[in-house]
Design a protein around this motif. Structure first.
Motif, PDB file in Angstrom:
ATOM      1  N   LYS A 166       8.118  -8.432   4.599  1.00  0.00           N
ATOM      2  CA  LYS A 166       7.075  -9.371   4.194  1.00  0.00           C
ATOM      3  C   LYS A 166       5.827  -8.623   3.740  1.00  0.00           C
ATOM      4  N   LEU A 167       5.232  -9.097   2.655  1.00  0.00           N
ATOM      5  CA  LEU A 167       4.009  -8.493   2.142  1.00  0.00           C
ATOM      6  C   LEU A 167       2.793  -8.809   3.019  1.00  0.00           C
ATOM      7  N   ASP A 168       2.930  -9.775   3.901  1.00  0.00           N
ATOM      8  CA  ASP A 168       1.841 -10.087   4.825  1.00  0.00           C
ATOM      9  C   ASP A 168       2.277  -9.884   6.281  1.00  0.00           C
ATOM     10  N   GLY A 169       3.347  -9.106   6.472  1.00  0.00           N
ATOM     11  CA  GLY A 169       3.879  -8.888   7.812  1.00  0.00           C
ATOM     12  C   GLY A 169       3.213  -7.736   8.531  1.00  0.00           C
ATOM     13  N   MET A 170       3.274  -7.757   9.863  1.00  0.00           N
ATOM     14  CA  MET A 170       2.641  -6.736  10.699  1.00  0.00           C
ATOM     15  C   MET A 170       3.645  -5.777  11.318  1.00  0.00           C
ATOM     16  N   PHE A 373       9.297   3.588   1.950  1.00  0.00           N
ATOM     17  CA  PHE A 373       8.120   4.378   1.587  1.00  0.00           C
ATOM     18  C   PHE A 373       6.860   3.522   1.549  1.00  0.00           C
ATOM     19  N   LEU A 374       7.013   2.191   1.434  1.00  0.00           N
ATOM     20  CA  LEU A 374       5.865   1.286   1.459  1.00  0.00           C
ATOM     21  C   LEU A 374       5.786   0.482   2.758  1.00  0.00           C
ATOM     22  N   ALA A 375       6.696   0.742   3.697  1.00  0.00           N
ATOM     23  CA  ALA A 375       6.654   0.043   4.979  1.00  0.00           C
ATOM     24  C   ALA A 375       5.427   0.477   5.767  1.00  0.00           C
ATOM     25  N   ASN A 376       4.964  -0.397   6.651  1.00  0.00           N
ATOM     26  CA  ASN A 376       3.758  -0.098   7.436  1.00  0.00           C
ATOM     27  C   ASN A 376       3.883   1.217   8.197  1.00  0.00           C
ATOM     28  N   ALA A 377       5.107   1.560   8.620  1.00  0.00           N
ATOM     29  CA  ALA A 377       5.305   2.764   9.416  1.00  0.00           C
ATOM     30  C   ALA A 377       5.183   4.042   8.585  1.00  0.00           C
ATOM     31  N   TYR A 378       5.355   3.950   7.254  1.00  0.00           N
ATOM     32  CA  TYR A 378       5.391   5.156   6.428  1.00  0.00           C
ATOM     33  C   TYR A 378       4.412   5.134   5.257  1.00  0.00           C
TER      34      TYR A 378
END
Length: 449
Positions: A166-170, A373-378
């Motif tokens: 999700k583009l607005d996910g945490m 590569f665009l995930a919150n973790a990376y």
């Protein structure tokens, strides 16, 4: 009675004084009409990058900057002075930038209304839009000004309903950091459930596809294909998993996907897992124009393509010239070894851009081999987030919003050996004073004789 005639020396002094005054007035008039300045600092700390100046030239009207900062900060001291000095560089290029300070301790209601969390945060306003900055440097401020200059209220839709990111996910696997940055640049973010929606909305400037965790229905896939046939723009982030119903989309785009993930020995050389692909060189394209940051692609898959005259194809990211695609599960403890009978040697394409003309309109599509590569973790690794924002800006026909890269600061550190330090110390403490004493003694002896 004798007339007193001025001496030639006095006339020379008067003439010199008149000429000096005339020259000073002329220089003042010239400086007022043609302002100029030279930044003599090593890292050009008192001037802006050309891209920042271009951003200021797009802003026709007053820019208001409100800084929520106390007069003294426990760590940084006179924080207001530092901010005032930095903003003055921008004011030198654009005179109608106004700077206002608000003390959060004296005006807590204003702080709460502006959603201020920390000392030194600021709100930049222009043309009825605003941007909230939590850090101050040329990259963040100039990017915010670009976003305010191009606030077209673009709508970005991301496919939802199948366990996608999700583009607005945490969550760590979500793309919330990217979504928040895009919202700061004036984009609107919305989810799209194609089991309910009749089609991809015509007012959506971009559809974002991430990897579904459940199989898509044929009707949903048909709506995605119709979006592509109608010339809609698309960002497709493909993980190293089964496509789960999106095979017709890959076929329409002429995409060939190799099973397995990319193993990059260069990552292990940088103390990173070998199943993280690194990239530092990018073929020329508006997305990667002047982009020189390292990007990291965890668990990436290679993108291949078949000959197709419909699409104009450009490679955006290449990686792993010494690597390979391994179909076997990789563990960090495994010894790096390419199986020549089964593995595919590199280099590989990690991201490609497609273009064509549909209904007298240019259609743009970007496909990336891995959403991690665009995930919150990376996304905080290297230039990952910057590259993702550049991709969205290009897909939305907003090339002017391509992210400003941080200024490269030259290393001004001087490393001296112990011997060099000893020589310098002896010279300053003993040799130079002794030479001065000898020179003084010689001068005294000459005068005496």
């Amino acid at each position: 009675m004798k007339s007193i005639r001025p001496s030639p020396f006095l006339l020379k002094n008067i003439a010199f004084t008149v000429l000096l005054v005339v020259a000073a007035v002329a220089l003042y008039q010239l400086a007022a009409r043609i302002p100029a300045q030279w930044d003599m600092t090593q890292a050009n700390l008192n001037s802006l990058e050309p891209s920042s100046i271009s951003a200021l030239n797009l802003l026709h009207g007053e820019v208001k900057i409100t800084v929520y900062a106390t007069e003294q900060d426990a760590k940084q001291g006179d924080l207001r002075r530092l901010i005032r000095k930095f903003i003055s560089i921008y004011q030198g290029y654009k005179s109608d930038i106004t700077l206002t300070f608000v003390d959060p301790l004296k005006e807590p209601d204003a702080m709460r209304k502006a959603a201020i969390q920390n000392n030194g945060e600021m709100v930049v306003e222009f043309g009825g839009h605003s941007a909230h900055l939590t850090s101050l440097n040329e990259q963040t401020l100039s990017s915010a000004l670009l976003g305010l200059a191009h606030s077209k209220d673009e709508l970005l839709m991301y496919l939802d309903g199948h366990g996608e990111r999700k583009l607005d996910g945490m969550a760590n696997h979500d793309l919330g950091d990217l979504g928040r940055k895009l919202q700061q640049n004036g984009y609107r973010i919305g989810s799209l459930d194609l089991t309910l929606a009749q089609d991809v909305p015509s007012n959506a400037s971009l559809l974002v596809l991430t990897h579904p965790q459940t199989h898509l229905l044929q009707g949903e896939v048909a709506k995605i294909l119709r979006h592509i046939d109608n010339g809609g723009n698309l960002l497709w982030l493909i993980d190293a998993e089964p496509l789960r119903g999106l095979e017709p989309v890959a076929e329409k785009l002429g995409l060939m996907l190799s099973p397995g993930i990319i193993i990059d020995p260069a990552s292990q050389d940088m103390n990173a897992p070998a199943n993280w692909a690194l990239s530092a060189g990018y073929p020329p394209h508006p997305v990667t124009f002047n982009f020189n940051l390292i990007t990291v692609f965890p668990f990436a898959r290679a993108l291949g393509s078949e000959e197709n005259s419909v699409w104009e194809r450009h490679t955006l990211v290449e990686t792993a010239p010494r690597g390979w695609v391994s179909s076997n599960e990789f563990k960090p403890s495994d010894k790096l070894h390419m199986d020549k009978n089964h593995d595919i040697p590199g280099p590989f394409n990690l991201a490609v851009a497609l273009q064509r003309n549909v209904n007298n309109k240019e259609q743009r599509i970007i496909i990336v081999g891995g959403a991690s590569f665009l995930a919150n973790a990376y996304s905080g690794n290297g230039g990952n987030l910057d590259l993702g924002i550049n991709m969205v800006n290009w897909l939305s026909n907003e090339e002017a919003l391509i992210t400003i890269q941080p200024r490269a600061i030259r290393d001004g550190t001087i490393a001296l050996s112990t011997r060099a330090l000893s020589i310098i110390s002896i010279s300053l403490v003993i040799v130079i004073p002794l030479l001065l004493f000898i020179a003084g003694g010689i001068q005294w002896w000459r005068r005496r004789n």
